[in-house]
Enzyme design. Structure first.
Site, mmCIF file in Angstrom:
data_model
loop_
_atom_site.group_PDB
_atom_site.id
_atom_site.type_symbol
_atom_site.label_atom_id
_atom_site.label_comp_id
_atom_site.label_asym_id
_atom_site.label_seq_id
_atom_site.Cartn_x
_atom_site.Cartn_y
_atom_site.Cartn_z
ATOM 1 N N ARG A 195 0.221 -18.887 -2.672
ATOM 2 C CA ARG A 195 -1.144 -19.331 -2.369
ATOM 3 C C ARG A 195 -1.781 -19.799 -3.681
ATOM 4 N NH1 ARG A 195 -3.746 -17.548 2.299
ATOM 5 N NH2 ARG A 195 -5.557 -18.403 1.226
ATOM 6 N N HIS B 187 -5.907 -23.367 11.042
ATOM 7 C CA HIS B 187 -6.431 -22.002 10.977
ATOM 8 C C HIS B 187 -7.834 -21.989 11.548
ATOM 9 C CE1 HIS B 187 -3.244 -22.043 8.009
ATOM 10 N NE2 HIS B 187 -3.153 -20.737 8.196
ATOM 11 N N LYS C 254 2.273 -24.740 12.429
ATOM 12 C CA LYS C 254 1.744 -23.370 12.310
ATOM 13 C C LYS C 254 0.304 -23.331 12.831
ATOM 14 C CE LYS C 254 0.102 -19.843 9.181
ATOM 15 N NZ LYS C 254 -0.448 -19.580 7.837
ATOM 16 N N SER D 162 3.585 5.463 17.849
ATOM 17 C CA SER D 162 4.542 5.115 18.902
ATOM 18 C C SER D 162 5.475 3.968 18.511
ATOM 19 C CB SER D 162 3.804 4.780 20.197
ATOM 20 O OG SER D 162 3.104 5.912 20.633
ATOM 21 N N THR E 276 -2.609 4.613 26.253
ATOM 22 C CA THR E 276 -3.444 5.600 25.589
ATOM 23 C C THR E 276 -4.910 5.241 25.781
ATOM 24 O OG1 THR E 276 -3.772 6.792 23.516
ATOM 25 C CG2 THR E 276 -3.152 4.497 23.293
ATOM 26 N N LYS F 8 -6.040 5.285 30.348
ATOM 27 C CA LYS F 8 -5.198 6.191 31.140
ATOM 28 C C LYS F 8 -5.575 6.203 32.625
ATOM 29 C CE LYS F 8 -3.355 9.145 27.577
ATOM 30 N NZ LYS F 8 -2.976 10.472 27.135
ATOM 31 N N ASP G 198 2.817 13.330 29.495
ATOM 32 C CA ASP G 198 2.086 14.293 28.663
ATOM 33 C C ASP G 198 2.298 15.713 29.172
ATOM 34 O OD1 ASP G 198 0.946 12.659 26.791
ATOM 35 O OD2 ASP G 198 -0.884 12.292 27.936
ATOM 36 N N ASN H 15 -15.670 24.842 24.385
ATOM 37 C CA ASN H 15 -15.888 23.571 23.696
ATOM 38 C C ASN H 15 -17.188 23.620 22.909
ATOM 39 O OD1 ASN H 15 -15.196 20.801 23.201
ATOM 40 N ND2 ASN H 15 -16.928 20.228 24.478
ATOM 41 N N GLY I 30 1.468 19.556 17.156
ATOM 42 C CA GLY I 30 1.149 18.355 17.941
ATOM 43 C C GLY I 30 2.262 17.323 17.838
ATOM 44 N N GLN J 90 6.669 13.709 24.504
ATOM 45 C CA GLN J 90 6.157 12.743 25.491
ATOM 46 C C GLN J 90 6.730 11.344 25.229
ATOM 47 O OE1 GLN J 90 3.789 10.105 25.143
ATOM 48 N NE2 GLN J 90 3.676 10.411 22.930
HETATM 49 P P1 NAP Z 1 -11.602 13.515 22.912
HETATM 50 O O1 NAP Z 1 -11.528 13.251 24.362
HETATM 51 O O2 NAP Z 1 -12.435 12.642 22.050
HETATM 52 O O3 NAP Z 1 -12.122 15.028 22.699
HETATM 53 C C1 NAP Z 1 -12.339 15.527 21.422
HETATM 54 C C2 NAP Z 1 -12.647 17.013 21.526
HETATM 55 O O4 NAP Z 1 -12.706 17.521 20.205
HETATM 56 C C3 NAP Z 1 -13.987 17.313 22.173
HETATM 57 O O5 NAP Z 1 -13.850 18.458 22.940
HETATM 58 C C4 NAP Z 1 -14.893 17.538 20.959
HETATM 59 O O6 NAP Z 1 -15.981 18.368 21.228
HETATM 60 C C5 NAP Z 1 -13.948 18.243 20.046
HETATM 61 N N1 NAP Z 1 -14.313 18.181 18.640
HETATM 62 C C6 NAP Z 1 -14.335 17.081 17.841
HETATM 63 N N2 NAP Z 1 -14.663 17.429 16.584
HETATM 64 C C7 NAP Z 1 -14.862 18.775 16.585
HETATM 65 C C8 NAP Z 1 -15.215 19.722 15.589
HETATM 66 N N3 NAP Z 1 -15.440 19.345 14.325
HETATM 67 N N4 NAP Z 1 -15.309 21.013 15.953
HETATM 68 C C9 NAP Z 1 -15.080 21.398 17.208
HETATM 69 N N5 NAP Z 1 -14.753 20.547 18.199
HETATM 70 C C10 NAP Z 1 -14.635 19.256 17.895
HETATM 71 O O7 NAP Z 1 -10.158 13.517 22.244
HETATM 72 P P2 NAP Z 1 -8.740 13.798 22.946
HETATM 73 O O8 NAP Z 1 -8.143 12.512 23.343
HETATM 74 O O9 NAP Z 1 -8.885 14.866 23.947
HETATM 75 O O10 NAP Z 1 -7.889 14.278 21.669
HETATM 76 C C11 NAP Z 1 -8.064 15.573 21.157
HETATM 77 C C12 NAP Z 1 -7.000 15.863 20.108
HETATM 78 O O11 NAP Z 1 -5.695 15.711 20.639
HETATM 79 C C13 NAP Z 1 -7.069 14.922 18.904
HETATM 80 O O12 NAP Z 1 -7.082 15.691 17.748
HETATM 81 C C14 NAP Z 1 -5.786 14.128 18.952
HETATM 82 O O13 NAP Z 1 -5.251 13.914 17.652
HETATM 83 C C15 NAP Z 1 -4.859 15.021 19.724
HETATM 84 N N6 NAP Z 1 -3.843 14.261 20.474
HETATM 85 C C16 NAP Z 1 -2.555 14.656 20.367
HETATM 86 C C17 NAP Z 1 -1.563 13.991 21.067
HETATM 87 C C18 NAP Z 1 -0.142 14.413 20.919
HETATM 88 O O14 NAP Z 1 0.742 13.798 21.503
HETATM 89 N N7 NAP Z 1 0.116 15.456 20.172
HETATM 90 C C19 NAP Z 1 -1.893 12.930 21.897
HETATM 91 C C20 NAP Z 1 -3.224 12.568 22.005
HETATM 92 C C21 NAP Z 1 -4.190 13.246 21.283
HETATM 93 P P3 NAP Z 1 -17.398 17.789 21.733
HETATM 94 O O15 NAP Z 1 -17.257 17.602 23.203
HETATM 95 O O16 NAP Z 1 -18.372 18.823 21.351
HETATM 96 O O17 NAP Z 1 -17.597 16.488 21.002
#
Ligand code: NAP
Length: 554
Positions: A57, A136, A161, A258, A303, A307, A343, A398, A483, A490
């Protein structure tokens, strides 16, 4: 003057001998540096990485271009580009000076030159330099894309391009569709997060190459990936028109693990398939599937936030999906797509694997175990559903109490106030909150005293794998389930549905772990393919896996 050949660039040294080194990868490494010595260093790196071409460039140069230095002993074909500001470039001189610089680059002996479609008539063909006619647009995909493409087809150029910024998901399909009808070698891609998949897929749609940054710290266009990512995650040199397309739909999607795990699985098993991250905004899943039908996508991971809507796109539902109205997988069938949920089995398998055996030696079960779910979001819902289905006594707590109350009422289970969680006894604790997720790695949703031996503590967070909660639980003798374990299970279940073969689980787990581990603490951070070639076998991880976020917007 007529084009000498329409073939894509090939370094002279690769001319079809049996002993020739591996054919260069169909990548043009974009080198956008202000100093000649840095350009030289990146050209050498591009050659080391065995890409087909390097684009210099020239608009980035702080001083006048010294063509003698730039072209001396070049180890691979070089493309000269002098981009104007309105096309995303940095050229500060007049338009007349810019065209002069392009002509000088041609005379100096660049192998290729990039000339914008509106000025191509004013820069004549000369010598052996081949020409890319480019367009572009950093604002949109123009309405009259086909008119533009026709004009570019008629230009005296060897490669066309087109790079545009999509506003809607359908815009990406419009640009990719050009590759189906072109009669000249064409690269047609979209920029930004939404265009990420379009950059990777070029080779599977017949494009001669795609563009990538050599330096992850310096991405000259929004959404541009690095050479390392294209080689190590996506294996672009293997793509061809037979390549089957899979992917993940979500928003955001840039940090998804993924693509890393599925693509390494395909490669390990020698499956000609490509798994792409498709950024699809909320409410646009049906638009995406309709507009991208020409890609004949064979399967999708689904995701947030699709979903629920994935269920409505399917022509067939597995019983669990019909019951929960939530799917994380779509698999192509003769009549459309089948919706599945991997899941839930992943959650159950991960937890059961972590349970201590019964006193009589039989494997532990979840039946009648006391479980507490932290969180009330999407993952908490799946976990609670799975645990209740397996016979566990579940309570939900929660930070925002109303949400826990609502979910508990829906699941017909117990609700615990957030402030009471530390004093609530349980056999199984599952963190479904984001508390402790990168970058808040010093936080834990529980106090360490809440964990004890005989208890199973699962954290659904996988970045980092060893959260503070997992560390605390381990220190206090609890059995832990990470996790990453759930994520890999999954993904593995999806892989089986996608290709009907058993996935290389350990390899997938290892690449995911490597991608989550900072380069500074890795023992061997050579790109996966380098290690593979060095050892004569496939190996995980590498720079490409780690710089997947790619800086900028993708
Ligand atoms: P979500 O629907 O946004 O829910 C987030 C949850 O976390 C809510 O209950 C929220 O509470 C709570 N939260 C956030 N910050 C917090 C804090 N500082 N202290 C206490 N509670 C807190 O998210 P989700 O999709 O269910 O995902 C939740 C977790 O699962 C994420 O950490 C993600 O990395 C993990 N995950 C893992 C996989 C896997 O395959 N292992 C797949 C998907 C997601 P409030 O309702 O009070 O906001």
């Amino acid at each position: 003057m007529a084009a000498e050949s329409n073939n894509p660039p090939q370094p002279p040294s690769q001319a079809g001998t049996d002993t020739a080194p591996r054919k260069p990868d169909p990548i043009c490494a974009v080198i956008a540096r202000t100093r000649h010595d840095m350009i030289h260093a990146e050209v050498m790196e591009a050659a080391r990485r065995n890409v087909m071409l390097a684009e210099l460039r020239l608009d980035y140069l702080a001083k006048a271009a010294d063509f003698g230095r730039l072209l001396a002993d070049k180890p691979l074909p070089l493309l000269a580009t002098v981009r104007r500001r309105e096309d995303g470039g940095r050229f500060k001189g007049t338009e007349q000076e810019r065209r002069m610089l392009l002509r000088q680059a041609i005379v100096a002996g660049f192998d290729w030159v990039d000339i914008e479609e509106d000025i191509i008539q004013s820069v004549p063909r000369y010598g052996k330099t081949k020409r890319i006619v480019s367009y572009h647009n950093f604002k949109e995909v123009p309405d009259d894309l086909h008119g533009l493409f026709r004009r570019m087809h008629e230009a005296d150029a060897d490669i066309i391009k087109i790079a545009c910024m999509p506003r809607e998901i359908e815009d990406v399909a419009r640009v990719l569709d050009l590759l189906r009808f072109t009669k000249k070698p064409t690269i047609a891609l979209c920029m930004g997060d939404m265009g990420l998949a379009s950059r990777v897929i070029q080779g599977a749609l017949g494009a001669p190459f795609t563009y990538a940054a050599i330096n992850p710290e310096r991405l000259p266009a929004p959404g541009m990936l690095t050479v390392g990512q294209l080689q190590n995650i996506y294996g672009v040199r293997r793509l061809n028109k037979e390549t089957k397309i899979f992917g993940v739909v979500g928003d955001p999607i840039g940090h998804s693990l993924s693509p890393i795990v599925h693509n390494i699985g395909f490669r390990k098993l020698g499956i000609n398939a490509l798994y792409l991250p498709f950024k699809v905004p909320e409410g646009k899943l049906s638009n995406f599937l309709a507009s991208h039908s020409a890609l004949k996508i064979q399967g999708l991971s689904v995701t947030i936030p699709h979903k629920e809507s994935a269920v409505h796109q399917a022509t067939e539902l597995e019983p669990l999906v019909a019951q929960t109205q939530s799917a994380n997988t779509l698999v192509r069938t003769a009549s459309g797509f089948k919706a599945l949920n991997t899941d839930r089995p992943a959650i159950l398998d991960s937890l059961v694997a972590g349970l201590p055996a019964n006193p009589d030696g039989t494997p532990g079960t979840l039946n009648q175990k006391i479980a507490m779910v932290l969180g009330a979001g999407g993952v908490a819902r799946s976990v609670a559903h799975a645990l209740i289905g397996a016979g566990a006594f579940v309570s939900i707590t929660n930070r925002t109490d109303e949400k826990a109350q609502k979910l508990a009422a829906e699941m017909n289970c117990r609700h615990v106030e957030w402030g009471m969680r530390l004093g609530t006894l349980c056999d199984i604790l599952v963190n479904c909150t984001s508390c402790g997720m990168y970058p808040e790695v010093d936080e834990s949703p529980m106090h360490k005293s809440s964990c004890h031996s005989g208890m199973v503590v699962m954290d659904t967070i996988y970045n980092p794998e060893n959260t503070l909660l997992i560390k605390q639980a381990r220190e206090h003798g609890a059995t832990v389930v990470t996790g990453l374990d759930m994520f890999i299970r999954q993904a593995a279940a999806q892989f089986r549905e996608f290709v009907g073969q058993e996935p290389p689980l350990d390899l997938m787990r290892q690449v995911a772990k490597n991608a989550l581990t900072p380069i500074s603490v890795r023992k061997d951070n050579r790109p996966a393919e380098e290690k593979e070639e060095a050892k004569g076998k496939e190996e995980p991880g590498g720079e490409g896996a780690t710089d997947k976020a790619g800086g900028a917007s993708a």
